[in-house]
Design a protein around this motif. Structure first.
Motif, PDB file in Angstrom:
ATOM      1  N   THR A  68       0.802  -1.222  -0.103  1.00 34.70           N
ATOM      2  CA  THR A  68      -0.131   0.005  -0.153  1.00 34.70           C
ATOM      3  C   THR A  68       0.964   1.210   0.248  1.00 34.70           C
ATOM      4  O   THR A  68       1.650   1.594   0.700  1.00 34.70           O
ATOM      5  N   PRO A  69       0.683   2.032  -0.782  1.00 37.88           N
ATOM      6  CA  PRO A  69       1.632   3.458  -1.235  1.00 37.88           C
ATOM      7  C   PRO A  69       1.047   4.436   0.089  1.00 37.88           C
ATOM      8  O   PRO A  69       0.187   4.467   0.363  1.00 37.88           O
ATOM      9  N   PHE A  70       2.249   4.903   0.683  1.00 37.68           N
ATOM     10  CA  PHE A  70       1.958   6.283   1.616  1.00 37.68           C
ATOM     11  C   PHE A  70       2.673   7.318   1.070  1.00 37.68           C
ATOM     12  O   PHE A  70       3.832   7.131   0.782  1.00 37.68           O
ATOM     13  N   VAL A  71       2.217   8.586   1.730  1.00 43.31           N
ATOM     14  CA  VAL A  71       2.902   9.679   1.122  1.00 43.31           C
ATOM     15  C   VAL A  71       3.592  10.090   2.502  1.00 43.31           C
ATOM     16  O   VAL A  71       2.818  10.346   3.495  1.00 43.31           O
ATOM     17  N   TYR A  72       4.957  10.299   2.392  1.00 40.55           N
ATOM     18  CA  TYR A  72       5.704  10.955   3.751  1.00 40.55           C
ATOM     19  C   TYR A  72       5.946  12.467   3.356  1.00 40.55           C
ATOM     20  O   TYR A  72       6.556  12.865   2.214  1.00 40.55           O
ATOM     21  N   ILE A  73       5.820  13.495   4.418  1.00 35.01           N
ATOM     22  CA  ILE A  73       5.992  14.802   4.269  1.00 35.01           C
ATOM     23  C   ILE A  73       7.189  15.017   5.137  1.00 35.01           C
ATOM     24  O   ILE A  73       7.002  14.532   6.430  1.00 35.01           O
ATOM     25  N   LEU A  74       7.966  15.839   4.425  1.00 33.06           N
ATOM     26  CA  LEU A  74       9.319  15.818   5.179  1.00 33.06           C
ATOM     27  C   LEU A  74       9.631  17.313   5.278  1.00 33.06           C
ATOM     28  O   LEU A  74       9.484  18.165   4.569  1.00 33.06           O
ATOM     29  N   GLY A  75      10.320  17.712   6.467  1.00 35.95           N
ATOM     30  CA  GLY A  75      11.078  19.053   6.731  1.00 35.95           C
ATOM     31  C   GLY A  75       9.751  19.917   6.753  1.00 35.95           C
ATOM     32  O   GLY A  75       9.967  21.106   6.314  1.00 35.95           O
ATOM     33  N   SER A  76       8.522  19.732   7.440  1.00 37.33           N
ATOM     34  CA  SER A  76       7.633  20.887   7.149  1.00 37.33           C
ATOM     35  C   SER A  76       7.364  21.324   8.642  1.00 37.33           C
ATOM     36  O   SER A  76       8.038  21.256   9.749  1.00 37.33           O
ATOM     37  N   ASN A  77       6.261  22.179   8.713  1.00 39.74           N
ATOM     38  CA  ASN A  77       5.987  22.781  10.238  1.00 39.74           C
ATOM     39  C   ASN A  77       4.779  22.387  10.788  1.00 39.74           C
ATOM     40  O   ASN A  77       4.183  22.821  11.539  1.00 39.74           O
ATOM     41  N   PHE A  78       4.543  20.966  10.539  1.00 40.26           N
ATOM     42  CA  PHE A  78       3.542  20.233  11.082  1.00 40.26           C
ATOM     43  C   PHE A  78       4.022  19.711  12.418  1.00 40.26           C
ATOM     44  O   PHE A  78       5.257  19.294  12.598  1.00 40.26           O
ATOM     45  N   GLY A  79       3.043  19.844  13.374  1.00 37.25           N
ATOM     46  CA  GLY A  79       3.281  19.146  14.871  1.00 37.25           C
ATOM     47  C   GLY A  79       3.748  20.295  15.810  1.00 37.25           C
ATOM     48  O   GLY A  79       3.795  21.590  15.610  1.00 37.25           O
ATOM     49  N   ASP A  80       4.173  19.789  16.954  1.00 43.88           N
ATOM     50  CA  ASP A  80       4.595  20.705  18.060  1.00 43.88           C
ATOM     51  C   ASP A  80       6.204  20.976  17.881  1.00 43.88           C
ATOM     52  O   ASP A  80       6.713  20.306  17.140  1.00 43.88           O
ATOM     53  N   PRO A  81       6.604  22.160  18.697  1.00 44.53           N
ATOM     54  CA  PRO A  81       7.952  22.488  18.473  1.00 44.53           C
ATOM     55  C   PRO A  81       9.038  21.415  18.730  1.00 44.53           C
ATOM     56  O   PRO A  81      10.154  21.344  18.069  1.00 44.53           O
ATOM     57  N   SER A  82       8.661  20.504  19.568  1.00 47.01           N
ATOM     58  CA  SER A  82       9.455  19.447  20.139  1.00 47.01           C
ATOM     59  C   SER A  82       9.946  18.515  18.940  1.00 47.01           C
ATOM     60  O   SER A  82      10.898  17.680  18.782  1.00 47.01           O
ATOM     61  N   THR A  83       9.141  18.300  17.788  1.00 45.14           N
ATOM     62  CA  THR A  83       9.214  17.378  16.611  1.00 45.14           C
ATOM     63  C   THR A  83       9.006  18.167  15.277  1.00 45.14           C
ATOM     64  O   THR A  83       8.914  17.798  14.410  1.00 45.14           O
ATOM     65  N   ILE A  84       9.498  19.451  15.439  1.00 43.70           N
ATOM     66  CA  ILE A  84       9.097  20.319  14.151  1.00 43.70           C
ATOM     67  C   ILE A  84      10.032  19.943  13.019  1.00 43.70           C
ATOM     68  O   ILE A  84      11.185  19.664  13.251  1.00 43.70           O
ATOM     69  N   GLY A  85       9.543  19.760  12.054  1.00 40.40           N
ATOM     70  CA  GLY A  85      10.195  19.264  10.743  1.00 40.40           C
ATOM     71  C   GLY A  85      10.258  17.758  10.626  1.00 40.40           C
ATOM     72  O   GLY A  85      11.011  17.006   9.431  1.00 40.40           O
ATOM     73  N   ALA A  86      10.086  16.870  11.564  1.00 40.95           N
ATOM     74  CA  ALA A  86       9.897  15.445  11.479  1.00 40.95           C
ATOM     75  C   ALA A  86       9.015  14.982  10.617  1.00 40.95           C
ATOM     76  O   ALA A  86       8.155  15.576  10.248  1.00 40.95           O
ATOM     77  N   PHE A  87       9.255  13.696  10.033  1.00 41.18           N
ATOM     78  CA  PHE A  87       8.046  13.060   9.008  1.00 41.18           C
ATOM     79  C   PHE A  87       6.917  12.917   9.486  1.00 41.18           C
ATOM     80  O   PHE A  87       6.755  12.610  10.857  1.00 41.18           O
ATOM     81  N   PHE A  88       5.826  13.030   8.785  1.00 49.22           N
ATOM     82  CA  PHE A  88       4.593  12.471   9.163  1.00 49.22           C
ATOM     83  C   PHE A  88       4.089  11.896   7.877  1.00 49.22           C
ATOM     84  O   PHE A  88       4.506  11.988   6.758  1.00 49.22           O
ATOM     85  N   ILE A  89       3.150  10.857   8.054  1.00 49.31           N
ATOM     86  CA  ILE A  89       2.858   9.862   6.955  1.00 49.31           C
ATOM     87  C   ILE A  89       1.136  10.098   6.774  1.00 49.31           C
ATOM     88  O   ILE A  89       0.248  10.193   7.458  1.00 49.31           O
ATOM     89  N   LEU A  90       0.878  10.042   5.399  1.00 50.28           N
ATOM     90  CA  LEU A  90      -0.585  10.167   4.754  1.00 50.28           C
ATOM     91  C   LEU A  90      -0.831   8.873   3.938  1.00 50.28           C
ATOM     92  O   LEU A  90      -0.251   8.391   3.259  1.00 50.28           O
ATOM     93  N   ASP A  91      -2.055   8.504   4.370  1.00 48.10           N
ATOM     94  CA  ASP A  91      -2.899   7.410   3.710  1.00 48.10           C
ATOM     95  C   ASP A  91      -3.588   8.291   2.252  1.00 48.10           C
ATOM     96  O   ASP A  91      -4.422   9.140   2.534  1.00 48.10           O
ATOM     97  N   VAL A  92      -3.098   7.730   1.042  1.00 43.83           N
ATOM     98  CA  VAL A  92      -3.620   8.360  -0.102  1.00 43.83           C
ATOM     99  C   VAL A  92      -4.693   7.302  -0.715  1.00 43.83           C
ATOM    100  O   VAL A  92      -4.744   7.522  -2.079  1.00 43.83           O
ATOM    101  N   SER A  93      -5.428   6.621  -0.089  1.00 47.49           N
ATOM    102  CA  SER A  93      -6.512   5.817  -0.469  1.00 47.49           C
ATOM    103  C   SER A  93      -7.516   6.909  -1.394  1.00 47.49           C
ATOM    104  O   SER A  93      -7.760   6.511  -2.488  1.00 47.49           O
ATOM    105  N   ASP A  94      -7.729   7.874  -0.960  1.00 47.24           N
ATOM    106  CA  ASP A  94      -8.253   8.899  -1.609  1.00 47.24           C
ATOM    107  C   ASP A  94      -7.317   9.963  -1.884  1.00 47.24           C
ATOM    108  O   ASP A  94      -6.968  10.791  -1.096  1.00 47.24           O
ATOM    109  N   PRO A  95      -6.819  10.080  -3.116  1.00 46.02           N
ATOM    110  CA  PRO A  95      -5.697  10.799  -3.436  1.00 46.02           C
ATOM    111  C   PRO A  95      -5.758  12.354  -3.270  1.00 46.02           C
ATOM    112  O   PRO A  95      -4.643  13.044  -2.896  1.00 46.02           O
TER     113      PRO A  95
END
Length: 685
Positions: free
Chosen positions: A447-474
């Protein structure tokens, strides 16, 4: 560490600063018209007890010399017509905000209640700033989003003197005048007294370790994300918003989380420092054979130029190019290049590589960092394949880029923007797992997943860390993995599936392993169970300057690593390290390849027993990695190369030339994106 307390209020796109009260030309000394959120657009708006609702209505009733006093709150101001927007700037009718309707609009309030407007276009950003307005980005839908994360706060008055820093300031005096700020953080810190606060406006700044150490030793607090137009009285309460971001560049030793807590974003990619103006040729160049080491003036070895599409040949006339990807459309087997440009993302038909043809460009906010990957999925209801490109952008200035989804399903006729995901304002990179890199289609059973890298998602303690998207609905992906608590900034990443004995270290077999290039280490994660990512191991090396990216060998036992600053800062020749991952929990450096010049290695990809890497001023380099452990002994010279950047004779450690390469097209056409030269189509001899 003391920081200014914040009181929050919501906004959408335009915040008025607190203005001094200005009497109108009418004899009673009061403004002529009044506007408040609970008002009604009726009458002439001249009674403060029954104000009108919208600024536009009040403007339609105002006469020359009138002043419109707007209560604190949030208002919409349509600017489809230029003349309407300009009314905010004119002197015929004065529009001023921040008034208290409970006190009869007699004075502006000096507390967190500020008047906000939505609507004014970017065209008026600087003129509005001169008038005391600060323009923040519109939402993806062009209207105020009640769930938007854009939050402005008015800081409490400081206890003592404050230093101020802003782009366009001047390093003179003691920096304590907000109307005449200093220019650099280093100067302001040197002039600050012990325990003093330094407020830094939106913009791009340098921050070195000596300055930071001096500030910490004397308890000087450097805080960012203040709106200069507000006299440094207002700032973003949420440091993950890009619109008022204070961005600093500096060494990896800087504490990204601590900076984020103080409203400062760390941007360590330094390419903006040395990119030269692009050549403006619009002529597409055709084939050029590599003969006796040259192809139409380009140094080469075993690689021919099929065509070059310079920046001037693109419809958007971009200032420079950045990253590159591609894919084969499974509906008709046509091949495409997708190239990031300074002002958007272009899709080029390269089925006939000697005659590349732009299909279209999806405009984007200006930036030199744009990344793209492709996902192709079969739609059973339509009995055809559908393809989508996910585009990220970093450092879009005072703007929010989001994640742009480009609809590629109408190729070869057209492309269009399908959605802009508001999960982030900026992100440095994107990667899609479990797909065939030549098509973007899912690998069998995965199953494909989209990884977003180096973003401003999340709280300051993990700023820039990867998070993952399910793209079943692209077009409507869902977050299935937030940044793990022990993660740090992820500059780039790749994944591979392990189904041998190493999978015993993971949650299940096959094990989906993420290789995380996190600036000063390479981290290995088990991401098999989304939502429960777990770090398996980590590695670094003594000469590390900025661990940037890499790719794995086809046997899945080794990873080739690119350090983007070891040539420029460490004085090395081109250096690529080989990481042994046969033990996922204890990876080690196994070998090193050193090139003949100081050109910087950037992005590389494995194709069979070969490794194709973009090396900026030296162009494309192809290495034999049939035995990666003995890489140097077996192959001290590269197999092939093509230098796309010939504006300078020396292959120095500078950020010009070949940004990226894409080697996976089934036809064998190799795509290279050159910062100044545009899109190259190459072919091995």
């Amino acid at each position: 560490m003391p920081t200014a307390a914040l009181h929050c209020v919501t906004l959408a796109s335009l915040a008025t600063a607190l203005f001094p009260v200005v009497a109108s030309s009418h004899g009673d000394g009061y403004p002529s018209l009044y506007v408040a959120e609970m008002g009604v657009d009726a009458g002439k708006c001249v009674d403060p007890a029954t104000p009108c609702r919208t600024i536009a209505y009040a403007l339609s009733k105002a006469e020359k010399g009138d002043e419109i006093r707007v209560a604190y709150g949030t208002f919409e101001f349509e600017t489809e017509r230029q003349e309407d927007a300009l009314k905010l700037l004119g002197r015929v009718v004065r529009v001023r905000g921040g008034y208290d309707p409970d006190r009869g609009f007699e004075r502006q309030v000096h507390d967190p209640r500020i008047t906000f407007l939505t609507g004014p276009a970017d065209d008026f950003r600087f003129r509005l700033a001169e008038a005391g307005f600060f323009l923040l980005p519109e939402t993806a839908h062009g209207r105020m989003d009640p769930h938007a994360k854009v939050i402005l706060a008015q800081a409490d008055a400081p206890d003592g003197p404050v230093g101020y820093v802003s782009q366009g300031g001047a390093d003179t005096g003691d920096c304590t005048n907000p109307s005449a700020p200093c220019q650099t953080i280093a100067y302001a810190v040197s002039r600050a007294g012990d325990g003093q606060e330094i407020r830094v406006s939106e913009g791009q700044f340098d921050l070195d370790l000596d300055t930071l150490a001096d500030a910490q030793a004397r308890q000087v607090v450097v805080t960012g994300s203040f709106a200069r137009a507000s006299g440094f009285a207002a700032r973003l309460a949420a440091p993950n918003v890009a619109a008022l971001a204070t961005v600093v560049s500096g060494p990896p030793d800087l504490d990204r989380g601590e900076l984020a807590r103080n409203g400062i974003r760390l941007q360590q990619d330094r390419k903006f420092r040395s990119i030269a103006p692009a050549l403006r040729s619009s002529e597409i160049k055709g084939p050029a054979k590599c003969i006796d080491g040259l192809a139409d003036g380009h140094p080469c070895k075993g690689i021919d130029r099929v065509a070059q599409m310079p920046l001037g040949a693109f419809s958007s006339q971009p200032g420079d190019a950045n990253d590159i990807w591609g894919f084969r459309d499974l509906n008709d087997n046509r091949e495409y290049a997708i190239i990031g440009l300074q002002n958007g993302t272009a899709v080029v038909d390269v089925t006939d590589p000697e005659n590349p043809a732009e299909i279209g460009t999806v405009p984007g906010l200006p930036t030199i960092w744009r990344d793209v990957k492709v996902y192709q999925t079969f739609d059973e209801s339509e009995d055809r394949w559908k393809a989508y490109a996910y585009v990220t952008a970093d450092d879009s200035g005072a703007q929010s880029h989001g994640i742009v989804v480009i609809d590629l399903t109408d190729l070869p006729n057209s492309i269009s923007a399908a959605a802009t995901l508001d999960l982030v304002d900026i992100s440095h990179n994107v990667y899609i797992s479990n797909v065939d890199y030549s098509t973007g289609a899912a690998l069998e059973g995965l199953t494909p997943f989209v990884y977003i890298l180096g973003s401003n998602f999340g709280d300051p303690s993990t700023i820039g860390a990867f998070f993952i998207l399910d793209v079943s609905d692209p077009i409507n992906p869902v977050v299935v993995q937030s940044p793990p608590t022990e993660s740090s900034y992820t500059h780039d990443a790749t994944t591979l599936n392990i189904d041998d004995d190493r999978a015993t270290a993971c949650a299940a077999s096959p094990c989906e392993v993420l290789i995380d290039y996190s600036e000063d280490t390479v981290d290995i994660w088990d991401v098999t169970e989304k939502g429960n990512a777990r770090k398996l191991g980590s590695a670094t090396y003594s000469e590390s300057e900025y661990i940037h990216s890499g790719w794995w060998t086809e046997d899945k036992n080794f990873v080739l690593i690119h350090d983007e600053l070891d040539e420029a800062d460490g004085g090395l020749n081109t250096t690529i390290r080989v990481l042994d991952i046969r033990d996922l929990e204890a990876p080690t450096i196994a070998a090193t390849w050193t090139g003949p010049t100081r050109a910087i290695d950037h992005n590389g990809f494995t194709l069979g027993d070969e490794y194709l890497v973009s090396t900026y001023r030296r162009g494309l380099t192809v290495l034999d990695i049939s035995d990666p452990v003995n890489l140097v002994a077996i192959n001290p010279e590269e197999l092939a190369r093509f230098d796309t950047y010939i504006e300078a004779s020396a292959d120095d450690a500078e950020f010009n030339g070949a940004w990226g390469t894409y080697p996976f097209l089934p036809s064998g056409t190799i795509l290279v994106s050159d910062i100044e030269g545009g899109l190259f189509m190459l072919k091995r001899q």
